[in-house]
Each structure stands twice: as C-alpha cells, then as structure tokens.
Design an enzyme around this catalytic site. Structure first.
Site, short mmCIF file in Angstrom:
data_model
loop_
_atom_site.label_atom_id
_atom_site.label_comp_id
_atom_site.label_asym_id
_atom_site.label_seq_id
_atom_site.Cartn_x
_atom_site.Cartn_y
_atom_site.Cartn_z
N LYS A 87 7.71 50.54 19.86
CA LYS A 87 7.84 49.59 18.62
C LYS A 87 8.11 50.43 17.34
O LYS A 87 7.61 51.56 17.26
CB LYS A 87 6.66 48.72 18.56
CG LYS A 87 6.73 47.43 17.60
CD LYS A 87 5.35 46.72 17.60
CE LYS A 87 5.26 45.76 16.60
NZ LYS A 87 4.16 44.86 16.82
N SER A 161 4.73 40.40 17.02
CA SER A 161 5.42 41.04 16.43
C SER A 161 6.25 42.11 17.19
O SER A 161 7.28 42.53 16.86
CB SER A 161 5.02 41.71 14.99
OG SER A 161 4.14 42.48 15.29
N SER A 185 -0.17 40.36 18.98
CA SER A 185 1.23 40.59 18.66
C SER A 185 1.58 41.23 20.02
O SER A 185 2.99 41.71 20.14
CB SER A 185 1.57 41.68 17.63
OG SER A 185 1.29 40.98 16.18
#
Length: 465
Positions: A87, A161, A185
């Site tokens: 990420k 996210s 997330s």
C-alpha cells in the site's frame, strides 16, 4: 528436469501463496515465469481496475532474476519469488510515499520495517497500491489518483483505505498484499473483495515507515487468498522493533492454536439489525453459522448494550483526524497541489474540537480495553460480520457505518481476521469477522482455516482472465 505439465497462467494467478511456494520449491514454476505472468496481467487489466498507483516496468523481472539465481545457489528466503503488493503509505526506498495525496513526489531514503523484511525474505515487490486520500476513507475513490474498482463488479467500491491492495490480490495482480488498518482499512476491503485479512494484535508487526493515521490505532494489515497464507506472512513480518515506540516485545505472548474443537466459546451479538447490519448480510451470516455447529462450539450471546458501535467509531475517527492535522500540515498548506475540499473539511472538523474533546475520544480506547478484558474472560472469540453491508456503487451514497463492526478490535488493540462467508443476492462477497484477545492471532488464524474449510470459502474469483 521436471516432467510435470506447465501450469496455466490463470491458475498461477489464482493460486494461494502456500501453493505457489510449493510449486516454486518443486521446480514446477520459476520465479521469472511467475513474474512475467503477473507483469502481463497487470499491463492488461490494471488500466481499468486501477489497483496500482506506482508500478515500474521491468522491476518485477529484475527481482525475479535475482530470485532465480538464489535458487540455483541454494540460498532461498521464506517468500522467495512471491510477487507481493504494498500500500502506498509504506516507505519503499527510492520511491515516493504519496499516501493518496497530490503533493508528495519526493523519493524516500529508507524502507519501512515490513518492506525490509519482505526484501530479506526474497519477496518480489510488485508496486504500490491505490488508497483513500490520506488513508481517511473506506472507498478508495481517490480524487487525485482515481478510483479503484472492485474486481467482482466494475463501478463498485473495493473498500478502503487499502482498496487497491485488496483489488490487486482479488484480481490476481499480486499473490498477497501489505496494507494498514486503523479502524478497519484492511478488513473492509477483504469483506468487499472476498479475501482473507488479518489485523494483528496492536504492535505485533512494526509500523516504522508507515505514515501514521493514529499511532494508537495503526496496525500493519495483511491480505491474502487463504488463512494459511496470512500465517506465513505473520511469521515473516512479526517481531520486536526497538525503533518503533509501539512495537511489542511479546508482553502478551502468542497463544498456541490449541482450542479444543467443539469446546470453543463463541460470542455472538444479540441484535445485528439493531447495530445497522443490513438484512441480506444477516441472512448470509446466519447461513454461515448454521454450517459451523462444531467449529464454533458453545455459542453465547454477549452483552454489548454498553457499547455504541457508531459513537465509538466516531471517537476513533476523531483521533485519526486530530493526529493527521500534524502529519499532513505541509500538505494542507500546499496551494500548488492542494488536497481535496472533503479532506480539508474532515481535518478542519478536528481542528475545531477542544483538547477536552480529544481526551474524551482517547478514553474510548481505555473503555475498549476494559470491554475486551471482560468479554474474553467469558468467551474465546467474538464472531460477527466484517461489514454491515456489501460493496456498493462508486457513484452512489457512501454509508457511514462501514467501520462500525471493525472498529472495536482496533480500539481495543485486538487481533481480528476476516474470511469470506458467502455472497449476497447481487453476487458480491461479504466477510465473517473473528475477534480474539490480544496475543490470540495464531488461534484466530487456525479457527479461520477451520471455518473456511467447512464453509468451502475459497475466494470467489472475478472473471479477469
């Protein structure tokens, strides 16, 4: 020479991490071949999916060539030759860490702790994945870098996210991925994309080199195609880091996965509808429970009358927004490449709150710890849906409740696992969440594997050939 027939490209992209390690060890596939398959799939599919925001042509093959050489020399790491995604809020030396924000293009100098461990294990870094702006959201509809689409249905959210990371794994553009989880997330995208996810006990994996959202909540999260894959990743990445103030020196030792089948004390919420879980999710959840009479053993309704899921989730969100005021001060001041108005307003809300408001929100973490201690003195695991809803259209309204059921484990510092439990009437997947006491990570992963085998809950693969 291996006389077995070659493995089809799609089978390589759908295989679990453990299966690929076996094929690599037996010589049925070579790291360079695997890298080429993933590279070609990314080039073909990611322009529409948009899982990656930084993927560099040739880098995957260069790493694979080194992995091939290590295998010839007999020096093999635990994840040698496995393509993994990261990420874009983790530092990778020589790459910018954009955190979903428009003004961060300068390369960083050092690897995040988890990235260094992945490199040392021989993993191939595929690229950096898309995320919500500043990690403040759960849709991965980024105003600067575009929206990530759910691989199961174009135009639907992949969650957030860590949505780019989940989409990459679900679409077969990475074998597994490392993301972050502050209020859900990593688990929300796993639920929406039909994957397995682990939010470890807080501090079990070092967060050094992760751009902070809220340090008391931030956890390195893992996404994969099986519970066993998560176990391997946890064993590679976990451990004490003296340079991370919140890293654990096993103050709570990992409990052995020694639950006796049939005698597990499973806690269930008394009224899912009352906490906002949609009827179709409740139906899938109850169907899953009906298939798990032995695995979940002694089922007990637990008292959550004193726990307001929405209110406590909002308290956690305030802690994130308040800390982000400092973390992203330069980004908020950048007039040449400004942040979105939505992001500015969310942080502005925290700026208008008082120190007393922040202290009240911070006390919610203490309340969660006490709630966790009482809860796990009576049950071994808390079982509930991961999300109150399934994935929804990117162009529709965004439900406020996405993180209501995931936030408890984050606020209490507990480990939590999400695994696929079935599909909704519209064909979209939804996840089952297992939450345990601090240090019970391995127990949760073993239980997740047992539940998955009973539910036949292999990830439902989207048609992205």
């Amino acid at each position: 020479m291996n006389s077995m027939p070659p493995i089809a490209d799609l089978d390589l992209r759908r295989a679990s991490l453990c299966q690929l390690l076996h094929w690599l060890a037996t010589g049925r596939v070579q790291p360079r071949v695997l890298a080429d398959v993933y590279q070609q799939a990314i080039e073909r599919l990611d322009p529409e999916l948009h899982a990656y925001v930084d993927h560099r042509s040739g880098l995957l093959q260069d790493q694979a060539d080194l992995a091939d050489r290590r295998r010839r020399d007999g020096v093999i790491g635990r994840l040698d030759g496995i393509p993994l995604a990261v990420k874009d809020n983790f530092d990778i030396a020589g790459w910018p860490t954009r955190v979903g924000l428009p003004g961060r293009g300068k390369p960083v100098q050092e690897d995040a702790h988890v990235v260094a461990r992945l490199r040392a294990s021989g993993a191939l870094l595929v690229g950096k994945t898309n995320m919500d702006e500043g990690a403040l959201g759960a849709t991965t509809d980024n105003p600067h870098f575009g929206a990530t689409h759910n691989p199961h249905r174009h135009g639907y959210t992949a969650g957030g996210s860590s949505g780019g990371a989940a989409a990459a794994v679900a679409a077969g553009l990475a074998v597994a991925a490392v993301g972050s989880d502050s209020l859900g997330s990593i688990r929300i995208p796993a639920s929406y994309c039909g994957l397995y996810a682990l939010k470890p006990t807080h501090g079990e994996i070092s967060a050094r080199g992760l751009v902070p959202a809220a340090r008391r909540l931030d956890a390195v999260g893992l996404l994969a195609r099986s519970a066993d894959d998560l176990t391997v990743l946890l064993q590679v990445l976990a451990g004490y880091d003296a340079d991370d103030a919140r890293s654990r020196r096993r103050r709570v030792a990992f409990a052995l996965p020694d639950w006796e089948p049939g005698n597990l004390r499973a806690g269930l919420l008394p009224d899912l509808a009352g906490v906002g879980v949609q009827p179709e999710v409740i139906e899938v959840f109850e169907s899953a429970l009906a298939k798990l009479p032995h695995a979940l053993g002694d089922r007990r309704t637990v008292d959550f009358a004193d726990w307001d899921f929405a209110r406590t989730r909002r308290a956690g969100l305030l802690l994130m927004e308040a800390e982000m005021l400092g973390t992203f001060a330069a980004d908020l001041a950048n007039t040449e490449r400004p942040v979105s108005e939505r992001f500015r307003q969310m942080l502005g809300y925290a700026g208008r709150k008082s120190a007393a408001d922040y202290a009240a929100a911070d006390r919610v973490l203490d309340a969660a710890t006490l709630k966790m201690r009482r809860l796990f003195s009576r049950v071994d695991v808390l079982v509930m849906p991961t999300t109150p809803q399934g994935a929804f259209p990117l162009d529709g309204p965004v439900p406020d409740s996405q993180a209501d059921l995931t936030s408890f484990a984050s606020l209490a510092g507990c480990p939590a696992v999400s695994l696929p439990m079935g599909t909704l009437p519209n064909g979209m997947p939804v996840g089952l969440q297992l939450v345990g006491a601090r240090g019970s990570d391995l127990r949760l992963l073993e239980l997740a594997a047992v539940c998955a085998a009973t539910l036949d809950a292999d990830p439902t693969y989207p048609v992205l050939a």
